[in-house]
Design an enzyme around this catalytic site. Sequence first.
Site, PDB file in Angstrom:
ATOM      1  N   CYS A   1      -6.081   0.602   7.056  1.00 11.58           N
ATOM      2  CA  CYS A   1      -5.781   1.098   5.658  1.00 11.58           C
ATOM      3  C   CYS A   1      -7.082   1.996   5.334  1.00 11.58           C
ATOM      4  CB  CYS A   1      -5.408   0.069   4.031  1.00 11.58           C
ATOM      5  SG  CYS A   1      -5.429   0.380   2.257  1.00 11.58           S
TER       6      CYS A   1
ATOM      7  N   CYS B   1       1.084  -1.063  -0.098  1.00 14.32           N
ATOM      8  CA  CYS B   1      -0.226   0.170  -0.274  1.00 14.32           C
ATOM      9  C   CYS B   1       0.875   0.970   0.046  1.00 14.32           C
ATOM     10  CB  CYS B   1      -0.926   0.348   1.251  1.00 14.32           C
ATOM     11  SG  CYS B   1      -2.111   1.085   1.615  1.00 14.32           S
TER      12      CYS B   1
ATOM     13  N   ASP C   1       0.699   3.864   1.776  1.00 13.80           N
ATOM     14  CA  ASP C   1       0.895   4.037   3.399  1.00 13.80           C
ATOM     15  C   ASP C   1       2.585   4.803   3.422  1.00 13.80           C
ATOM     16  OD1 ASP C   1       0.158   4.081   5.704  1.00 13.80           O
ATOM     17  OD2 ASP C   1      -1.492   3.500   5.827  1.00 13.80           O
TER      18      ASP C   1
ATOM     19  N   HIS D   1      -1.671  -3.740   5.147  1.00 21.40           N
ATOM     20  CA  HIS D   1      -1.993  -3.554   6.605  1.00 21.40           C
ATOM     21  C   HIS D   1      -3.057  -3.444   6.967  1.00 21.40           C
ATOM     22  CE1 HIS D   1      -2.510   0.661   5.767  1.00 21.40           C
ATOM     23  NE2 HIS D   1      -2.729   0.260   4.806  1.00 21.40           N
TER      24      HIS D   1
END
Lengths: 480, 480
Positions: free
Chosen positions: B221, B143, B145, B210
Amino acid sequence: MRRPGALTGLTEVRDHSLKGQNISMAHDNDRLASYDQAVKAEFDQIEDLLRDLVAIQHRPDFVAQAQHMLQEHLGFSVPETLLSNAWVEGLDVKSLAAFCTFETYQRFANAAIQSQPLAHPNPEVFQDLLEACGFHWMDITPCSDGRLAHVIRYVLRLPTHLVRRKSYAGAVFDIDDNMNKWVEVELGRLRSSAGQVLSDSRYLKIVAYHYSSVDHAHEGCAAHGSDDEAAANAARDVLHAFQEAVQNSHCCGASIGLMMIGVDTATDRIKIHLPNADGTLRTECFVSSGDFFMPHQQVDGPLRQKIMAALEASAPGCSPGMVQLAAHLMTNNLAQLQLVHDHHGDGYEDVGHAERFIGVGVGFEEIQLRNLMYFAYLKTIEEGATDFAVGMKIFKGLNSQRGLPIPVVIRFDYHGHVPGARSRAVARAQRIAGAITQHYPDEIATGQLHYVQLVRDLDGPTPLEILGGTINADFGGAHP
Amino acid sequence: MRRPGALTGLTEVRDHSLKGQNISMAHDNDRLASYDQAVKAEFDQIEDLLRDLVAIQHRPDFVAQAQHMLQEHLGFSVPETLLSNAWVEGLDVKSLAAFCTFETYQRFANAAIQSQPLAHPNPEVFQDLLEACGFHWMDITPCSDGRLAHVIRYVLRLPTHLVRRKSYAGAVFDIDDNMNKWVEVELGRLRSSAGQVLSDSRYLKIVAYHYSSVDHAHEGCAAHGSDDEAAANAARDVLHAFQEAVQNSHCCGASIGLMMIGVDTATDRIKIHLPNADGTLRTECFVSSGDFFMPHQQVDGPLRQKIMAALEASAPGCSPGMVQLAAHLMTNNLAQLQLVHDHHGDGYEDVGHAERFIGVGVGFEEIQLRNLMYFAYLKTIEEGATDFAVGMKIFKGLNSQRGLPIPVVIRFDYHGHVPGARSRAVARAQRIAGAITQHYPDEIATGQLHYVQLVRDLDGPTPLEILGGTINADFGGAHP
């Protein structure tokens, strides 16, 4: 139900053409010319019909009469909402014009997908020749100018399904995108060889730039400011850069053949530039098909020899396969010059832009006709802003000045066997529609710009799928 | 000239690490933890220093004193125009904060490119293992992130140059883009085999989604609304779709291995999901590294056996190579759990987002640190609007609320050996800057959003090249 017009009538022509493989050039010319004329007539009669409808819009039986006339002349009726308020607000000619253009486009495209009216009489001859000349793939980038859209099937007389085409403004293609294609083609070739030693064949990349012998200064390539030399230089530079990019990224074995073709948009004559012994192209070295054309001549052995000799002399040290292929393209072009001579005299009537609509996105394989569509090949308006803006500028001259709307067909083709491909194509089409609305809010609000969004599954002869557009009405021949 | 700070000091650590191949886990942990802390400290001290500068901005010798303090604490001075008007208008803290962040980022990135501070002690061991397990390529989509940016070198302890990483919001990667990569890798493999029969090895595609064990409902997420199940389902679906897409497009021989890893962003524990006999992944079947972690334990044969057995049981019929590789990743992760235990106790202090800047574009390979950068991998804002908007939302919470600007680094890496690649990268960076200005005019006008545009030539350890940005000042350590 009667379905008039050329779009459906074409099936007959095609059936006839498949009867014999050795179709004569004259027959092929008649077929190509009549298809071109028939399709354009379908688009061009829309305006005449709308003028007739305007004249009768205040009659009490207007809606019924209009539908009858539409059905009779265009072969379809329109959603009633586009007609029924005319007595109050006056006929909404812009929406009606856009609807009719989109509907005509879809009928044309679906008929072309279904019946392949431009099927080449003997594609296998070309396939064999290409391989004999040392190439396993032929890829042409023409300029996105609508006056070059017929380059494969008409100007060069090649089977469209055996030549990859992707248009770019000014014929300056995206190197990364083309590298991806090259990699994909090479992988397919290596995988299918199953470990056997491969022939030493090459990937042939051609750029088709253009100029105008009638009005050099104004009707040349808009992307290069109608500067013929700039257009040719740009074509040469992008080809050299592509070759170098592939060779640098995939080492010496990755050899690419290059060719450059200049098309005179007034006459369809071509100039072929071949690479010389060290592989470089020169803009000042070419052979022109006009030098070999005489009306109704026999394309015989001696003429072919003359063409071969001229090509060889133009590019000393060029590979014999490349020369042979170029000679084939040039003799093919002589057939097109005969067509232009027979049907358009000294050159086309529409020397300048006369496209009927703008196509935006990825797809449009059925558009193999001259001056029918301005093509902006792009995935986002952000990246393709220039291409689209050039199209808008052309159409402000073509349509807006006459009060007619600019019809934009947004289309993304996809492979249905790839999971999620359809939804990605749909998302792209919707993103483009949103971006156009954002960039041209006034044109959308006033009905000067209309769009329709389409996607198509390439895995099969499936028709276009309509997603929506600025006209809140059904499309797709659902009307009796 | 003194050049303080961790960015330059790291070279020593790295030199030390290369002395022996069998570097101990403890040593690797110390090195990784201290690098992470040092880099973040460089960014975090900017705010403290600016507060000090604000306090003295009206002193007569402010400019000289400020430059001295900047040099002493951050290791660089700033263009005088950012300081000299403070006595009239008050210090422009926003521009200064953005400048210092961009300058710190560049110094960090250039040092990382130059001295490879995260070089893996024994990459060849991993390379051999990967091949022995039946894979010729490993490709991870985490991701985007920032709390997953360290997944390769920290969480999984892998050499970054042997694993392809490309982040996507929600770890839902673009199938077409990944198909292109697959095709490129396969072509390279086939070409280098020179006609020899190839081993039956596979391309391994991993998705790292995640969740948060500390605050499931809020710190999961964002792209999946902090719904852990939705995040795992999306990872599974995109992997299956990718496998199907490759197999449908390139026939049966094109086999792809799939793996799914769930990362707990609070502790760096991982869940590994393996495909069972029929090749499918299940979100409810996984092995969690937390079950095997004990502080300061010896990772010995019996422990490895237990992990292998658990993985086998979780996915009956999974290929032995896949199980072996997964066991390697899991034991690697135990080292990271030790690091977190030693330096962060029960889990990270920064459970939520704490990124220092937003990165936009293609590149950023040196970003292998947790929570340093929010990454929007995109080529156009039009297509990547959602990714960028998520980043803006996060930073409105992180920075704007405190009055600090949102620093955006626009960067496009390119291969210098490909002709025209630099100018295309430059054009992309400029297009993105234009699109951001268009989408966020108020934030740009008020200095709430600042950006810098960079490109980098990947063919060599060349530093970043600065193109410009919202701050009209020189970057790049040109200041004494």
